[in-house]
Enzyme design. Sequence first.
Site, PDB file in Angstrom:
ATOM      1  CB  THR A  35      -1.067  -0.023   1.388  1.00 16.80           C
ATOM      2  OG1 THR A  35      -1.604  -1.416   1.368  1.00 16.80           O
ATOM      3  CG2 THR A  35      -1.707   1.162   1.278  1.00 16.80           C
ATOM      4  CE  LYS A  68      -4.899  -1.644   0.948  1.00 15.76           C
ATOM      5  NZ  LYS A  68      -4.759  -2.808   1.107  1.00 15.76           N
ATOM      6  NE  ARG A 104     -12.942  -3.818   8.325  1.00 14.36           N
ATOM      7  CZ  ARG A 104     -14.103  -4.531   8.784  1.00 14.36           C
ATOM      8  NH1 ARG A 104     -15.142  -3.860   8.023  1.00 14.36           N
ATOM      9  NH2 ARG A 104     -14.009  -5.515   9.562  1.00 14.36           N
ATOM     10  NE  ARG A 131     -32.470   3.395   2.353  1.00 13.93           N
ATOM     11  CZ  ARG A 131     -33.660   2.898   2.428  1.00 13.93           C
ATOM     12  NH1 ARG A 131     -33.823   1.906   1.568  1.00 13.93           N
ATOM     13  NH2 ARG A 131     -34.525   3.328   3.146  1.00 13.93           N
ATOM     14  CB  CYS A 176      -4.135  -2.450   7.014  1.00 11.42           C
ATOM     15  SG  CYS A 176      -3.167  -3.875   6.800  1.00 11.42           S
ATOM     16  CE1 TYR A 230      -3.715  -8.012  12.417  1.00 11.75           C
ATOM     17  CE2 TYR A 230      -5.619  -6.510  12.092  1.00 11.75           C
ATOM     18  CZ  TYR A 230      -4.698  -7.542  11.759  1.00 11.75           C
ATOM     19  OH  TYR A 230      -4.896  -7.944  10.573  1.00 11.75           O
ATOM     20  CE  LYS A 231      -7.834  -9.561  11.113  1.00  4.91           C
ATOM     21  NZ  LYS A 231      -8.583  -9.302   9.811  1.00  4.91           N
ATOM     22  NE  ARG A 276       2.306  -6.470  11.290  1.00  7.14           N
ATOM     23  CZ  ARG A 276       2.538  -6.229   9.849  1.00  7.14           C
ATOM     24  NH1 ARG A 276       3.348  -5.509   9.193  1.00  7.14           N
ATOM     25  NH2 ARG A 276       1.401  -6.822   9.228  1.00  7.14           N
TER      26      ARG A 276
HETATM   27  N1  SAJ Z   1     -12.301  -3.858  14.165  1.00  3.21           N
HETATM   28  C1  SAJ Z   1     -13.290  -3.157  15.111  1.00  3.21           C
HETATM   29  N2  SAJ Z   1     -14.662  -3.225  14.768  1.00  3.21           N
HETATM   30  C2  SAJ Z   1     -14.965  -3.827  13.537  1.00  3.21           C
HETATM   31  C3  SAJ Z   1     -14.011  -4.309  12.904  1.00  3.21           C
HETATM   32  C4  SAJ Z   1     -12.541  -4.170  12.988  1.00  3.21           C
HETATM   33  O1  SAJ Z   1     -12.773  -2.537  16.232  1.00  3.21           O
HETATM   34  O2  SAJ Z   1     -16.111  -3.744  13.359  1.00  3.21           O
HETATM   35  C5  SAJ Z   1     -10.851  -3.455  14.472  1.00  3.21           C
HETATM   36  C6  SAJ Z   1     -10.320  -4.904  14.660  1.00  3.21           C
HETATM   37  O3  SAJ Z   1     -10.406  -5.613  15.906  1.00  3.21           O
HETATM   38  C7  SAJ Z   1      -8.847  -4.697  14.271  1.00  3.21           C
HETATM   39  C8  SAJ Z   1      -8.837  -3.465  13.350  1.00  3.21           C
HETATM   40  O4  SAJ Z   1      -9.939  -2.966  13.280  1.00  3.21           O
HETATM   41  O5  SAJ Z   1      -8.197  -4.059  15.470  1.00  3.21           O
HETATM   42  C9  SAJ Z   1      -8.613  -3.709  11.802  1.00  3.21           C
HETATM   43  O6  SAJ Z   1      -9.099  -5.088  11.432  1.00  3.21           O
HETATM   44  P1  SAJ Z   1     -10.055  -5.548   9.981  1.00  3.21           P
HETATM   45  O7  SAJ Z   1     -10.383  -7.012  10.307  1.00  3.21           O
HETATM   46  O8  SAJ Z   1     -11.036  -4.641  10.021  1.00  3.21           O
HETATM   47  O9  SAJ Z   1      -8.790  -5.225   9.062  1.00  3.21           O
HETATM   48  P2  SAJ Z   1      -7.353  -5.725   8.722  1.00  3.21           P
HETATM   49  O10 SAJ Z   1      -6.365  -4.302   9.207  1.00  3.21           O
HETATM   50  O11 SAJ Z   1      -7.070  -7.077   9.280  1.00  3.21           O
HETATM   51  O12 SAJ Z   1      -7.387  -5.886   7.456  1.00  3.21           O
HETATM   52  C10 SAJ Z   1      -7.591  -4.555   6.389  1.00  3.21           C
HETATM   53  C11 SAJ Z   1      -8.558  -4.852   5.252  1.00  3.21           C
HETATM   54  N3  SAJ Z   1      -9.307  -3.732   4.787  1.00  3.21           N
HETATM   55  C12 SAJ Z   1     -10.751  -3.699   4.709  1.00  3.21           C
HETATM   56  O13 SAJ Z   1     -11.233  -4.338   5.178  1.00  3.21           O
HETATM   57  C13 SAJ Z   1     -10.994  -2.528   3.843  1.00  3.21           C
HETATM   58  C14 SAJ Z   1      -8.086  -5.928   4.310  1.00  3.21           C
HETATM   59  O14 SAJ Z   1      -8.735  -6.318   3.266  1.00  3.21           O
HETATM   60  C15 SAJ Z   1      -6.704  -5.314   3.576  1.00  3.21           C
HETATM   61  O15 SAJ Z   1      -6.102  -6.088   2.584  1.00  3.21           O
HETATM   62  C16 SAJ Z   1      -5.921  -4.920   4.855  1.00  3.21           C
HETATM   63  O16 SAJ Z   1      -6.353  -4.053   5.817  1.00  3.21           O
HETATM   64  C17 SAJ Z   1      -4.396  -4.327   4.352  1.00  3.21           C
HETATM   65  O17 SAJ Z   1      -3.440  -4.954   4.130  1.00  3.21           O
HETATM   66  O18 SAJ Z   1      -4.693  -3.000   3.765  1.00  3.21           O
END
Ligand code: SAJ
Length: 408
Positions: A118, A203, A210, A243, A257, A316-317, A324
């Site tokens: 990215t 990207k 999100r 919606r 990310c 992180y999740k 990280r």
């Molecule tokens: N999180 C929340 N509430 C939610 C969803 C997520 O608090 O409703 C938190 C998670 O616990 C985590 C963080 O957000 O700490 C990010 O987690 P994630 O699962 O939303 O996303 P990533 O960082 O693992 O991956 C994202 C993805 N991007 C999108 O969904 C738009 C993935 O498709 C990308 O490839 C990735 O970033 C990247 O490498 O850019």
Amino acid sequence: MKKVCVVGLGYIGLPTALIMATSGISVVGVDYDCEVISQLKNGILTFEEEGLQKLFNCAVDNGIEFTDSYPQAEAYIIAVPTPYEPSSKRIDPKYIISAINSVLDVCCKDAIIIIESTVSPGTIDKYVRPVFVQRGKKLGHDVHIAHAPERIIPGCMIYELKNNPRTIGVDNVEIGQQISELYQTFCKAEIIITDIRTAEMTKVVENTFRDINIAFANELCKICRKENLDVYEIIRIANMHPRVNILKPGPGVGGHCISVDPWFLVGDHPELSLLIHEARKINDSMPEFVLSRINEIMSKHGIDDFSRIGVYGLTYKEDVDDVRESPTLQMFDKITRHLGQVPKVFDPMVKHDVVPNQYQDFDLFLADVDVVIIMVGHSHIKQNMNELKGKIILDTRNICNLKDVYKL
Ligand code: SAJ
């Protein structure tokens, strides 16, 4: 294409290299970290991911090579980190520039260099094209450049490599078609060919979308706490509207990310990215908010000693081993600065010690604490929830149905 070299064998590069190798392409994976290369050569995966071991075994059978020196190939896929400078929030492109220089040392004429990392919008014009000029290589004539940003989500990477639509940014549509054919060897979804600047911006916009939506859920959570309302019930009901689709509040946003990419827009356009900046601040404030909830619960129960507090989850999740920018580490940073000590912690996915007071045994961890803070909703805790009976629990992920559980 006969031979493809994947540069950077981390969370994105490794699965990409493996899936290409299993799709009949001759693949060489390169990483400057000799330790990573030696582990992979010895058959040891460098991180855990559903289905990765099987893919690895198949790629090895198909002859994938791992090396720390760049080979000659027809296409290079660059998947190196793109950090930002902490003060300016602008991208630091040093790893991309260094990878491109190394590629240019060895590549043959007409090689295609595809950046998957990215980057902030404009990076390729500003930092990457000048490298080709310096090296006396004419883009579109000697070599070609493209940006095909990765989109896969940790925890579901292999499925998403095969099924997510992709974007390919190029200067020349014919090169875009060649790259599209390469990705089609494993990707069944639609592949869009566009220009490089559009691909860069798209990207970053996806991850910013999100981040902003998670920030909305987190802000609602704080408002509902003040109003003594159940935010989860409110989101559940609101989401029944055709919606409305509110995301989940949580202890913060981690990973490399979503918590990073929006800063690229803020760094480059501080005066225009007000909503994006505010969303970043809200998400960054969540670990502190959890800490304030812990303090409230401790004083309610007359506990004044952090040593009986246990934190569940370092990643992180859920169900990944990546720590990280994790909300737990962000919270520990604040605790150490204020109190000089960190609570006890356990994470079944993290097998090496990342922080002091980290347990590797769940039962020993539970025996040593009275309060459990659930920071990550790993499948492990969902399956073992009954073991928390009798503890004071703060559940920041809304996964625990035990009686008298505190929520965010
Ligand atoms: N999180 C929340 N509430 C939610 C969803 C997520 O608090 O409703 C938190 C998670 O616990 C985590 C963080 O957000 O700490 C990010 O987690 P994630 O699962 O939303 O996303 P990533 O960082 O693992 O991956 C994202 C993805 N991007 C999108 O969904 C738009 C993935 O498709 C990308 O490839 C990735 O970033 C990247 O490498 O850019």
